[in-house]
Design an enzyme around this catalytic site. Structure first.
Site, PDB file in Angstrom:
ATOM      1  N   ALA A 140       7.587   2.385   2.644  1.00  9.06           N
ATOM      2  CA  ALA A 140       8.956   2.549   2.137  1.00  9.06           C
ATOM      3  C   ALA A 140       9.931   1.949   3.131  1.00  9.06           C
ATOM      4  O   ALA A 140      10.165   2.514   4.198  1.00  9.06           O
ATOM      5  CB  ALA A 140       9.274   4.025   1.910  1.00  9.06           C
ATOM      6  N   GLU A 254      26.900   1.339   9.116  1.00 12.25           N
ATOM      7  CA  GLU A 254      25.742   0.683   9.726  1.00 12.25           C
ATOM      8  C   GLU A 254      25.663  -0.782   9.303  1.00 12.25           C
ATOM      9  O   GLU A 254      25.385  -1.662  10.114  1.00 12.25           O
ATOM     10  CB  GLU A 254      24.449   1.408   9.337  1.00 12.25           C
ATOM     11  CG  GLU A 254      23.198   0.734   9.872  1.00 12.25           C
ATOM     12  CD  GLU A 254      21.908   1.433   9.477  1.00 12.25           C
ATOM     13  OE1 GLU A 254      20.828   0.837   9.641  1.00 12.25           O
ATOM     14  OE2 GLU A 254      21.974   2.587   9.012  1.00 12.25           O
ATOM     15  N   GLU A 379      18.625  -8.981  -0.058  1.00 14.43           N
ATOM     16  CA  GLU A 379      18.451  -8.952  -1.509  1.00 14.43           C
ATOM     17  C   GLU A 379      18.944  -7.625  -2.090  1.00 14.43           C
ATOM     18  O   GLU A 379      19.539  -7.586  -3.176  1.00 14.43           O
ATOM     19  CB  GLU A 379      16.977  -9.181  -1.864  1.00 14.43           C
ATOM     20  CG  GLU A 379      16.468 -10.586  -1.581  1.00 14.43           C
ATOM     21  CD  GLU A 379      16.256 -10.886  -0.101  1.00 14.43           C
ATOM     22  OE1 GLU A 379      16.131 -12.065   0.249  1.00 14.43           O
ATOM     23  OE2 GLU A 379      16.203  -9.931   0.708  1.00 14.43           O
TER      24      GLU A 379
END
Length: 389
Positions: A140, A254, A379
């Site tokens: 993940a 972030e 992406e």
């Protein structure tokens, strides 16, 4: 000699105060004197020594935006942006101060209980505590909802099981914010953030210090949690299941940090390349005398200026609490793409020397590539932006 930007961008509104210039000079001198001479050794060792964290704490650079009542300097994101800028200009890429300061400390400041703030923040600011955040797992990456690590309630505490990878500061950190499922049946609403204090944490193991394409001075690790017991008081905040929301609220900052890092490296790349081509002789002149060189650098400066203006705009939005996820994603994806493009062009202008690791441009070329991956792959950033159309 302190480095200055090759871009002629007027000071944005958030940089107008004179105190910020004084702070910027102090930060630049710290990185230049205390860090830059040691970077080659850090790159060979694959890690930044703990003593540099202590020195940074003594200089007031750790917890720059942490409130004074918790041992911080009482600044705000402007001070973190300046630290990021100076770190990139000086080429101190392996020192995980930005992760520590501008990503992890804000989680504790924003969501921690009063007891957690008083327990952890002063030590974060002194360098006694070095932090990491453990999100990514072998199965993940950008898909945080699919994490498998669990934190099961056990009496007055939790038992954590699972593994994490690509964790920055992973070999050094002694306080790790772990993203885990406290209720695997609830999907995103079952995710919590739980702090693991690694000293005397039975069942906690550090794996390899991973060998990377670039950023060789940064320790990046596998982490393993095998029945690691932590007290219930280590749950970030006072309610389970808030972890995904906490992550989503802080990810824009972030991601904008990655945009700031990108602009800082772009500026350094252009500076280094101009210095090189003006001194490199070829065909009776210098490399800079060629029209192609001038055009390439003109294009780079133009694109860099546009990027810096946009990133400054994003900082202003963040300071107002108005930086949304889509705009932060634009900062992250577009600037990191541009960063890789411009650094590549600058390396080309160095010729064969640009491919030698002893030259800063070669190091920048390798260090830049991950910017398009971590913090959410570019992406994914485009998917987030597309949702606003």
């Amino acid at each position: 000699m302190l480095y200055s930007s090759p871009l002629n961008v007027p000071k944005p509104v958030w940089r107008q105060e004179e105190d910020l210039d004084i702070f910027s000079d102090a930060v630049g001198q710290f990185f230049e004197k205390e860090c830059a001479p040691q970077v080659p050794e850090w790159r060979k060792a694959g890690i930044v020594p703990r003593e540099i964290w202590t020195k940074a704490g003594e200089m007031g650079l750790l917890g720059a935006s942490v409130p004074e009542e918790y041992g911080g300097a009482g600044g705000d994101f402007r001070h973190e942006a300046i630290i990021i800028e100076q770190q990139q200009w000086k080429g101190i890429d392996g020192f995980g101060i930005t992760l520590h300061n501008a990503i992890i400390a804000p989680y504790i400041t924003a969501y921690g209980t009063e007891e957690q703030k008083r327990r952890w923040l002063p030590k974060i600011c002194s360098g006694e505590i070095v932090t990491a955040i453990a999100m990514t797992e072998p199965g993940a990456g950008s898909d945080l909802q699919n994490i498998k690590t669990t934190a099961k309630k056990d009496g007055n505490g939790y038992i954590i099981n699972g593994s994490k990878t690509f964790i920055s500061n992973g070999q050094t950190a002694n306080l790790i914010l772990v993203c885990a499922k406290t209720d695997p049946t609830k999907g995103a609403k079952g995710i919590s953030i739980i702090a693991v204090e690694t000293e005397d944490a039975d069942g906690f193991e550090r794996g390899r210090n991973l060998e990377k394409v670039g950023q060789h001075a940064a320790d990046t690790s596998e982490l393993f949690f095998n029945d690691v017991k932590v007290p219930a008081s280590n749950l970030l905040g006072d309610e389970e299941g808030k972890g995904f929301v906490q992550l989503m609220q802080k990810l824009p900052q972030e991601r904008h940090v990655i945009g700031l890092q990108g602009v800082g490296m772009i500026e350094r790349a252009i500076h280094e390349t101009v210095e090189y081509v003006k001194g490199r002789k070829a065909f009776g002149g210098t490399i800079f005398d060629f029209q192609n060189t001038q055009f390439k650098l003109a294009e780079a400066k133009t694109e860099a200026t546009v990027a810096k203006v946009f990133v400054n705009h994003c900082t202003e939005l963040l300071m107002k609490g108005e930086l949304d996820a889509a705009t932060a994603s634009m900062s992250k994806y577009w600037v990191s793409d541009l960063q890789c493009k411009i650094v590549d062009e600058c390396l080309q202008l160095h010729g064969g020397f640009g491919y030698m690791d002893e030259y800063p441009i070669a190091q920048m070329y390798a260090d830049a590539r991950v910017q398009r991956i971590y913090g959410g792959a570019n992406e994914v950033m485009k998917m987030l932006i597309a949702r606003t159309l």
